[in-house]
Design a protein around this motif. Structure first.
Motif, PDB file in Angstrom:
ATOM      1  N   PRO A  72     -48.039  31.324  38.772  1.00 22.63           N
ATOM      2  CA  PRO A  72     -47.429  30.123  39.344  1.00 22.63           C
ATOM      3  C   PRO A  72     -47.829  29.872  40.790  1.00 22.63           C
ATOM      4  O   PRO A  72     -47.984  28.721  41.206  1.00 22.63           O
ATOM      5  N   LEU A  73     -48.012  30.945  41.560  1.00 28.88           N
ATOM      6  CA  LEU A  73     -48.456  30.772  42.950  1.00 28.88           C
ATOM      7  C   LEU A  73     -49.859  30.178  42.995  1.00 28.88           C
ATOM      8  O   LEU A  73     -50.123  29.224  43.750  1.00 28.88           O
ATOM      9  N   LEU A  74     -50.762  30.717  42.188  1.00 26.53           N
ATOM     10  CA  LEU A  74     -52.129  30.194  42.161  1.00 26.53           C
ATOM     11  C   LEU A  74     -52.153  28.737  41.711  1.00 26.53           C
ATOM     12  O   LEU A  74     -52.873  27.904  42.278  1.00 26.53           O
ATOM     13  N   PHE A  75     -51.349  28.418  40.701  1.00 25.64           N
ATOM     14  CA  PHE A  75     -51.301  27.039  40.203  1.00 25.64           C
ATOM     15  C   PHE A  75     -50.730  26.095  41.269  1.00 25.64           C
ATOM     16  O   PHE A  75     -51.208  24.967  41.433  1.00 25.64           O
ATOM     17  N   THR A  76     -49.699  26.563  41.975  1.00 27.16           N
ATOM     18  CA  THR A  76     -49.106  25.737  43.022  1.00 27.16           C
ATOM     19  C   THR A  76     -50.122  25.457  44.131  1.00 27.16           C
ATOM     20  O   THR A  76     -50.244  24.314  44.599  1.00 27.16           O
ATOM     21  N   LEU A  77     -50.844  26.478  44.543  1.00 25.75           N
ATOM     22  CA  LEU A  77     -51.873  26.283  45.563  1.00 25.75           C
ATOM     23  C   LEU A  77     -52.982  25.351  45.073  1.00 25.75           C
ATOM     24  O   LEU A  77     -53.517  24.550  45.841  1.00 25.75           O
ATOM     25  N   ALA A  78     -53.286  25.448  43.772  1.00 29.30           N
ATOM     26  CA  ALA A  78     -54.324  24.578  43.199  1.00 29.30           C
ATOM     27  C   ALA A  78     -53.942  23.112  43.283  1.00 29.30           C
ATOM     28  O   ALA A  78     -54.807  22.227  43.325  1.00 29.30           O
ATOM     29  N   GLY A  79     -52.635  22.829  43.312  1.00 32.19           N
ATOM     30  CA  GLY A  79     -52.197  21.443  43.438  1.00 32.19           C
ATOM     31  C   GLY A  79     -51.874  21.037  44.855  1.00 32.19           C
ATOM     32  O   GLY A  79     -52.197  19.936  45.290  1.00 32.19           O
ATOM     33  N   VAL A  80     -51.225  21.943  45.604  1.00 29.67           N
ATOM     34  CA  VAL A  80     -50.772  21.595  46.951  1.00 29.67           C
ATOM     35  C   VAL A  80     -51.952  21.425  47.909  1.00 29.67           C
ATOM     36  O   VAL A  80     -51.945  20.505  48.750  1.00 29.67           O
ATOM     37  N   ILE A  81     -52.965  22.267  47.793  1.00 34.83           N
ATOM     38  CA  ILE A  81     -54.093  22.166  48.725  1.00 34.83           C
ATOM     39  C   ILE A  81     -54.828  20.827  48.582  1.00 34.83           C
ATOM     40  O   ILE A  81     -55.044  20.127  49.582  1.00 34.83           O
TER      41      ILE A  81
END
Length: 462
Positions: A188-197
């Protein structure tokens, strides 16, 4: 030629590896020892996921704020509606975590993933209904929130586009839920960064090109990327660890999800009532009190992210232990999580105490506001200490699916604790300290309730 009576051995099928770093459900019930490192390994990615959205919203606000007060007011109105909608649907994450964790702990990984698939169907159905409803009612809602016609029009345009992000946002909640349930908080952290960045990079250009509507476009882009990551993961994991069940909605699974969701929605609404009521009381005390209340409340909201991340670890670990029918392991996890959370609370409280002279000055230079903050600052410190116990035990009880008790305890704490004391502080002139004493009482009552429930042992029977 005579055949040998010896049976040929077929090669053993390799065991499916469960993709998590914490003790797997193949371990004997109650045998594994949950260390502080295990809790931390689950908590820190969850903390970053929880912090990512508030940090992005600060960046988004700063970018839109450069356009002017009208655009900033429009963003505030739209964001208020979006936040209110999504906050009430956290059962898609917390409820799914509890149910998936129990199945995972029982060694039923396929069922845990299937729980997430069905929660995703709920997210799509509920999200679609909300998106259509809000899109149609948006002009009326925004005129009610923003009497200025220009602000209302801009907010309506922003919300019309943002409605496209409601379904992805709820899909993300469901995805976070089932992955936490199988003790995986890193994906979930990696996915969140994939969207937030990409969202953070896109928003300055989009706002410059399209105005406040550009903020909505960036939001839709980011949420869609994160949702796509969760959906792809569900597909891949189901192919690897699933069974022959079809992907269509399964009412036998969705029905208990909705039953749990009902209790969690009522609990979330009671939080909204408490904090909206607090804002209403502070607003009637004058601009200085309202400004001080806003600073203190935002600090509280940010600091509780740390404690909430520990609660998420508790949900996953306690749910898995109870899924293995190991009450002793669940209790051991609970005590470990409480100690870990209290330590975090002590560190935060010490930092607040040491920074009492300069932290408020990071937010404002207004002497009146600073004076009001100082009046209630030590109440915030005490709230962090008590909150460290409350949040840990909230996580334990959520992991045990003891949501009915949490619902009732939270509602009673609002009705009996905060509302009377909060409004009395206005009527009797107690000022901001009286208001925050009401919030403190709300937290103390919750603490007493969850401690009593934990010590009774009934949570493990839910």
């Amino acid at each position: 030629m005579r055949k040998s009576g010896r049976r040929l051995r077929t090669p053993a099928r390799p065991a499916r590896r469960i993709p998590t770093a914490v003790p797997s459900p193949e371990n004997s019930p109650g045998q594994e020892r949950i260390s502080s490192l295990t809790i931390l390994s689950l908590a820190w990615p969850a903390l970053l996921v929880l912090a990512a959205t508030p940090l992005y919203l600060l960046w988004d606000t700063a970018v839109v704020g450069r356009l002017g007060a009208t655009q900033l007011a429009a963003l505030a109105a739209g964001a208020t509606v979006l936040s209110t909608v999504t906050t009430q649907l956290t059962f898609l994450s917390y409820g799914t975590t509890a149910r998936s964790a129990r199945l995972y702990g029982a060694g039923r990984l396929a069922d845990a993933i299937y729980e997430g698939i069905q929660a995703t169907w709920v997210a799509i159905a509920v999200g679609s209904t909300l998106a259509v409803t809000i899109f149609a009612a948006c002009p009326i809602i925004m005129r009610a929130l923003a009497p200025d016609p220009e602000v209302a029009q801009l907010a309506t345009s922003w919300m019309h586009i943002t409605c496209l992000s409601i379904v992805p946002a709820l899909v993300v909640m469901a995805g976070n839920g089932w992955l936490r349930g199988v003790a995986n908080t890193r994906l979930p952290l990696l996915f969140t960064l994939a969207g937030v960045i990409p969202m953070a990079i896109t928003v300055p250009w989009a706002v410059h090109r399209f105005g406040v509507v550009g903020s909505a476009l960036a939001n839709v882009l980011g949420e869609s990327i994160v949702a796509a990551c969760f959906l792809a993961t569900a597909v891949l994991w189901w192919r690897r660890f699933g069974d022959a069940r079809p992907w269509r909605p399964d009412w036998s699974v969705i029905r208990p999800q909705l039953a749990m969701g009902k209790d969690l929605i009522v609990r979330s609404l009671s939080f909204q009532v408490a904090f909206l009521s607090a804002a209403a009381v502070a607003g009637r005390m004058g601009s200085g009190a309202l400004g001080a209340h806003q600073v203190l409340l935002q600090l509280w909201n940010f600091l509780t992210l740390v404690l909430d991340s520990v609660a998420i670890a508790a949900q996953a670990l306690v749910g898995a232990a109870l899924g293995r029918k190991s009450r002793a392991a669940a209790e051991a996890v609970a005590y470990r999580v409480i100690r870990f959370s209290v330590l975090a609370g002590l560190l935060i409280a010490a930092a607040l105490a040491a920074g009492s002279g300069f932290i408020p000055q990071l937010f404002t230079t207004d002497e009146v506001v600073l004076g009001r903050i100082g009046q209630a600052w030590w109440l915030l410190v005490v709230m962090v200490l008590i909150g460290s116990v409350v949040f840990a035990l909230d996580g334990v009880l959520l992991g045990a699916s003891d949501v009915r008790f949490l619902r009732t305890a939270t509602v009673l704490s609002v009705v009996v604790g905060f509302i009377p004391l909060g409004w009395l502080s206005l009527a009797l002139g107690w000022g901001l300290p009286g208001l925050w004493c009401g919030l403190l009482l709300f937290l103390v009552l919750r603490c007493g309730a969850v401690v009593w429930r934990f010590r009774s042992g009934r949570w493990a029977e839910s």
